[in-house]
Design an enzyme around this catalytic site. Structure first.
Site, PDB file in Angstrom:
ATOM      1  N   CYS A  91       0.508  -0.565   0.168  1.00 27.76           N
ATOM      2  CA  CYS A  91       0.136  -0.106  -0.003  1.00 27.76           C
ATOM      3  C   CYS A  91       1.040   1.548   0.282  1.00 27.76           C
ATOM      4  CB  CYS A  91      -0.794   0.158   0.763  1.00 27.76           C
ATOM      5  SG  CYS A  91      -1.869  -0.362   1.139  1.00 27.76           S
ATOM      6  N   GLN A 311      -8.911 -11.840 -11.688  1.00 26.98           N
ATOM      7  CA  GLN A 311      -8.590 -10.519 -10.706  1.00 26.98           C
ATOM      8  C   GLN A 311      -8.826 -10.885  -9.787  1.00 26.98           C
ATOM      9  OE1 GLN A 311      -8.722  -7.695 -12.094  1.00 26.98           O
ATOM     10  NE2 GLN A 311      -8.857  -7.934 -14.446  1.00 26.98           N
ATOM     11  N   CYS A 448      -5.518  -1.567 -16.704  1.00 29.05           N
ATOM     12  CA  CYS A 448      -5.313  -1.176 -15.475  1.00 29.05           C
ATOM     13  C   CYS A 448      -4.120  -0.394 -14.670  1.00 29.05           C
ATOM     14  CB  CYS A 448      -4.400  -2.836 -14.546  1.00 29.05           C
ATOM     15  SG  CYS A 448      -3.326  -3.070 -15.721  1.00 29.05           S
TER      16      CYS A 448
END
Ligand code: SAH
Length: 492
Positions: A91, A311, A448
């Site tokens: 993250c 996905q 993406c």
């Protein structure tokens, strides 16, 4: 040039500590601040913060700096939920409120298309639809790949790589992943310690366990664990009867403990003896349970094997596909090509409302899965081809064009819709050229990476297609990544 002059013109130097207001966000989520026209890129600083930062690497007009202290926090700054958010490479923007992340991603897509694609800003603003966000942006990932290694003391560590490195941040739980990940990783780690099973060492190429792949079908509840191991037989012969062989000391005991986890359906090993950053080895042996796990997406049942692309955020995937299907505007008669189709998720979701659908995908296992998925769902109007889109599509086009005269109705040559969903590097030039030759009424581009999307949209636009709508979708909350669906139609 005098020394003083040199420092003046090159702005700041390493170890300078500066106070700066963060006024922008970079593509990698870093905070951007300016002092007298000199730009500072500061990881973990949030737009709106006033921070103290230390210069780490100085260039003439800009520098990378380390966040030392938040002097006054931005209204968008929040406390990261994860204790290792700053170190972990997974993250990048856990200190930013979710609403502000969505705003950032919306403008990232818009700015890339305008700047890198060379489109008029006002024109693009008119096409941008609001980003599809998540209501519950945690525990959204159905897949995790934990690297296994050693720390300096020689103890086994599993976790995630720190940003831009292969240093493992020890961590067995992760708030964006499933709760079962932690249980699996604790079992694997304890087993390795107890049985002296060594983790793989990238520098020497020695050691056994490289990675642990965990997948969960969110609707089925089925869980898959695949241990990626650096396994060589003593004689160097290729191992074929994998299922009967113990790869890991006391493997039965490990399998027993893993199989007790609720939902566990498939345990396998993947053999990877290459010195490579590629995680999975192509040889996979199921050592317990089924070869695949199942999941339901857009009302269809899919079987997923360890090597197939699927996905990672099923909640958002459904919304993204629904958007793509809406853009495709199918009425039941259309011919559709789905390039980069994976296990056929988009292809089969469209098959229900199309005349005929064709999928192309480079990974043979994924194509096998796609064919089986069609059968399983009773879909008979889908055809799948294995190979590179930039090779299979032109070959098909040229061959069919020569033989089509008189017989074929030409619908596969001139489809109504072409859908593309390429990996980050975008579509190959030859693939785009062939798409233009095939002259579909509509092109639906699922991307993406908005930078390569922008490049490809320029090519399609120059080739006679008009941009009609752009919709970002947040598949990866707390990271800087963003998916986008774009609709283009034939200009004339
Ligand atoms: N549409 C699918 C998969 C998208 S990911 C889904 O939504 O699930 C991109 C896929 O493109 C991967 O499955 C990858 O294996 C495949 N791929 C990568 N390069 C390719 C190429 N040159 N030609 C065809 N497929 C390719």
């Amino acid at each position: 040039m005098s020394r003083k002059k040199e420092i003046e013109t090159s702005g700041y130097k390493k170890d300078d500590v500066l106070t700066v207001d963060i006024t922008d966000i970079g593509n990698d989520g870093e905070g951007i601040g300016k002092i007298n026209g000199y730009t500072l890129f500061i990881k973990d600083a949030v737009i709106g913060d006033k921070v103290r930062a230390k210069v780490m690497k100085a260039k003439k007009n800009y520098a990378y700096a380390h966040l030392e202290e938040v002097i006054s926090p931005s209204e968008y700054r929040i406390s990261p939920k994860c204790p290792v958010a700053r170190q972990c490479g997974g993250c990048q923007i856990q200190s930013m409120s979710y609403e502000r992340q969505l705003e950032f991603k919306q403008s990232k897509v818009r700015n890339n298309i305008v700047r890198l694609g060379g489109f008029d800003a006002e024109f693009i603003d008119g096409l941008m639809q609001p980003i599809i966000g998540m209501e519950e942006p945690w525990e959204y990932r159905n897949k995790a790949q934990f690297p296994v290694g050693c720390n300096k003391e020689g103890n086994i560590v599993t976790g995630f790589y720190a940003g831009r490195s292969h240093n493992i941040i020890p961590m067995t739980s992760c708030y964006i992943g499933t709760k079962e990940n932690e249980t699996v990783m604790e079992i694997v780690k304890t087993h390795m310690e107890k049985n002296h099973v060594r983790p793989y060492d990238e520098s020497t190429g020695k050691g056994l366990v490289r990675h642990v792949l965990i997948r969960k079908g969110f609707t089925s509840g089925e869980i898959m664990v695949c241990l990626v191991i650096n396994y060589r037989t003593g004689s160097g012969k290729k191992q074929t009867s994998g299922a009967s062989v113990e790869y890991i000391t006391n493997q039965k005991e490990l399998v027993e403990r893993l199989s007790e986890i609720k939902g566990m359906s498939s345990i396998s090993v993947s053999i990877n003896t290459e010195k490579t950053n590629v995680i999975m080895g192509l040889e996979v042996h199921t050592i317990w349970g089924k070869d695949t796990i199942s999941d339901t997406l857009c009302g269809l049942k899919f079987e997923i094997s360890p090597l197939s692309f699927y996905q990672v955020n099923p909640v958002q995937t459904r919304k993204l596909y629904e958007q793509a299907i809406e853009y495709a505007a199918l009425t039941g008669k259309e011919t559709v090509w789905d390039l980069y189709c994976g296990i056929g998720t988009i292809t089969l979701s469209m098959a229900k409302t199309a005349g005929r659908v064709y999928g192309i995908e480079v990974i043979p296992e994924a194509i096998e899965d796609a064919k089986r998925n069609a059968e399983r769902n009773g879909i008979s109007n889908a055809e799948f081809y294995c190979g590179k889109a930039e090779e299979v599509l032109p070959e098909f086009y040229e061959k069919k064009r020569k033989t089509a005269v008189g017989g074929d109705d030409g619908s596969s040559l001139n489809p109504d819709v072409i859908v593309v969903d390429p990996p980050r590097k975008g579509c190959d030039q030859v693939c785009l050229e062939t798409m233009l030759k095939m002259q579909p009424e509509r092109i639906v581009y699922v991307s993406c990476d908005s930078a390569t999307l922008a490049r490809d949209l320029r090519i399609l636009s120059d080739g006679g297609y008009s941009l009609k709508a752009i919709r970002p979708c947040d598949m990866f909350p707390w990271t800087v990544h963003v998916e986008t669906a774009v609709l283009l139609t034939k200009t004339n």
